[in-house]
Scaffold this motif. Sequence first.
Motif, mmCIF file in Angstrom:
data_model
loop_
_atom_site.group_PDB
_atom_site.id
_atom_site.type_symbol
_atom_site.label_atom_id
_atom_site.label_comp_id
_atom_site.label_asym_id
_atom_site.label_seq_id
_atom_site.Cartn_x
_atom_site.Cartn_y
_atom_site.Cartn_z
ATOM 1 N N PRO A 171 29.036 -42.117 26.238
ATOM 2 C CA PRO A 171 29.075 -41.356 26.633
ATOM 3 C C PRO A 171 29.707 -40.290 27.383
ATOM 4 O O PRO A 171 30.048 -39.088 27.249
ATOM 5 C CB PRO A 171 27.469 -40.616 26.229
ATOM 6 N N ALA A 228 37.921 -39.123 23.331
ATOM 7 C CA ALA A 228 36.624 -39.020 23.931
ATOM 8 C C ALA A 228 35.919 -39.695 24.807
ATOM 9 O O ALA A 228 35.459 -39.130 25.564
ATOM 10 C CB ALA A 228 35.691 -40.085 23.039
ATOM 11 N N LEU A 263 37.077 -36.706 28.100
ATOM 12 C CA LEU A 263 36.162 -35.804 27.569
ATOM 13 C C LEU A 263 34.661 -36.534 28.937
ATOM 14 O O LEU A 263 34.073 -35.883 29.570
ATOM 15 C CB LEU A 263 35.115 -35.479 26.214
ATOM 16 N N SER A 283 32.820 -39.256 19.918
ATOM 17 C CA SER A 283 32.280 -38.360 21.215
ATOM 18 C C SER A 283 31.108 -37.994 21.125
ATOM 19 O O SER A 283 30.417 -38.396 19.827
ATOM 20 C CB SER A 283 33.193 -37.438 21.716
ATOM 21 N N SER A 284 30.574 -37.929 21.788
ATOM 22 C CA SER A 284 28.709 -36.701 21.994
ATOM 23 C C SER A 284 28.292 -35.861 22.808
ATOM 24 O O SER A 284 30.194 -35.001 22.847
ATOM 25 C CB SER A 284 28.111 -37.666 22.249
ATOM 26 N N VAL A 285 27.210 -35.080 22.745
ATOM 27 C CA VAL A 285 27.610 -33.415 23.097
ATOM 28 C C VAL A 285 27.757 -34.355 24.494
ATOM 29 O O VAL A 285 27.458 -32.464 25.272
ATOM 30 C CB VAL A 285 26.599 -33.168 22.544
ATOM 31 N N ALA A 286 27.285 -35.454 25.425
ATOM 32 C CA ALA A 286 26.721 -35.001 26.506
ATOM 33 C C ALA A 286 27.888 -34.531 27.732
ATOM 34 O O ALA A 286 27.290 -33.963 28.402
ATOM 35 C CB ALA A 286 26.600 -37.197 26.462
ATOM 36 N N PHE A 288 29.816 -31.725 27.213
ATOM 37 C CA PHE A 288 29.691 -30.601 27.169
ATOM 38 C C PHE A 288 28.372 -30.422 27.744
ATOM 39 O O PHE A 288 28.187 -28.944 28.458
ATOM 40 C CB PHE A 288 29.409 -30.269 25.626
ATOM 41 N N ILE A 289 27.298 -30.441 27.605
ATOM 42 C CA ILE A 289 26.350 -30.055 27.506
ATOM 43 C C ILE A 289 25.506 -30.374 28.682
ATOM 44 O O ILE A 289 24.429 -30.146 30.318
ATOM 45 C CB ILE A 289 24.431 -29.992 26.387
ATOM 46 N N CYS A 333 34.818 -28.914 28.979
ATOM 47 C CA CYS A 333 35.557 -27.395 27.935
ATOM 48 C C CYS A 333 35.920 -28.091 27.341
ATOM 49 O O CYS A 333 37.470 -28.677 28.246
ATOM 50 C CB CYS A 333 35.960 -26.362 28.373
#
Length: 328
Positions: free
Chosen positions: A210, A229, A232, A254-257, A259-260, A265
Amino acid sequence: MATFKAIRIDKAEKGTTAALVQFDEADLMEGDVTVRVEWSTLNYKDGLALTGTSPVVRRFPMIAGIDFAGTVESSTNPNWKSGDKVIGNGWGMGETHLGAYAEKARVKGDWLVRLPDGMSARDAMAIGTAGYTAMLSVLALENHGLKPADGPVVVTGAAGGVGSVAIAVLSQLGYHVIASTGRASEEGYLKGLGAAEIIDRNELSAPGKPLGKERWAGGVDSVGSTTLANLLAMTKYRGAIAACGLAGGMDLPSSVAPFILRGVCLLGIDSVMCPIELRKQAWARLSRDLDAAKLADITQEIALDQVIDAGAKVLAGQVRGRTVVKIG
């Protein structure tokens, strides 16, 4: 002329067929500007349409081709007159509206962009949708706030049309460009465009974590899927990736990792329905920020009767850089 040469795609019992035919001018679709097409180009999407590999075409019969440059023949649109030099790309041409692989095209005048001063119609198609998409990606990264001092940028599908122009423009603007390619033989070509480093696409094509080591501040991706993925996951804190293609697939495992946890972006790039003012900005920047000598080096020329065969080659990864199609 009552008829003109065009590459027509028809629905077949299994899939579609593509052939060079004489097309009746009376069968052109509605539009307030008729253009005498002089040059077109070959993009990945054109390859999908010509081969029937993907359901790009949604109206039959269809004239293939998503890009053209040429001269206005007649117009009832107040913005255009006979003799004006214009560029047309996107807006469903070659998909839902009869397209560019033809000696004539009839479109809405609101779809057209004036050919920039000092740029020939051939040069405009050497750039084409691929190069225009690359510039839209650069503009999005700039609007995000990315600067050369922030660190390296990565470009995937580096030897393709989008990748080649993205490398040339980004290096011209002062970025340290990392080019990802599956063709090791293209190292000289990519470094000639301005790439500072070359990495094997296999580094990005296998499922990854991630979050990975931070390697770049931004990037331009035309591959999608696992490659995107991984881009990112390896983007630096508050960096950004401009996504503009799907050569590797439409999925995004992918995962939200990113982004958060890193504030990364993901910038979506659409060239088809892009607003006209942004189109004008992109073409103006291309006329200024793309080295004409580099553009010439990455461009090859074919005739209209060679387009169908070339469409299969671009999907097979056998075409590098940009291909212009001489129509007239």
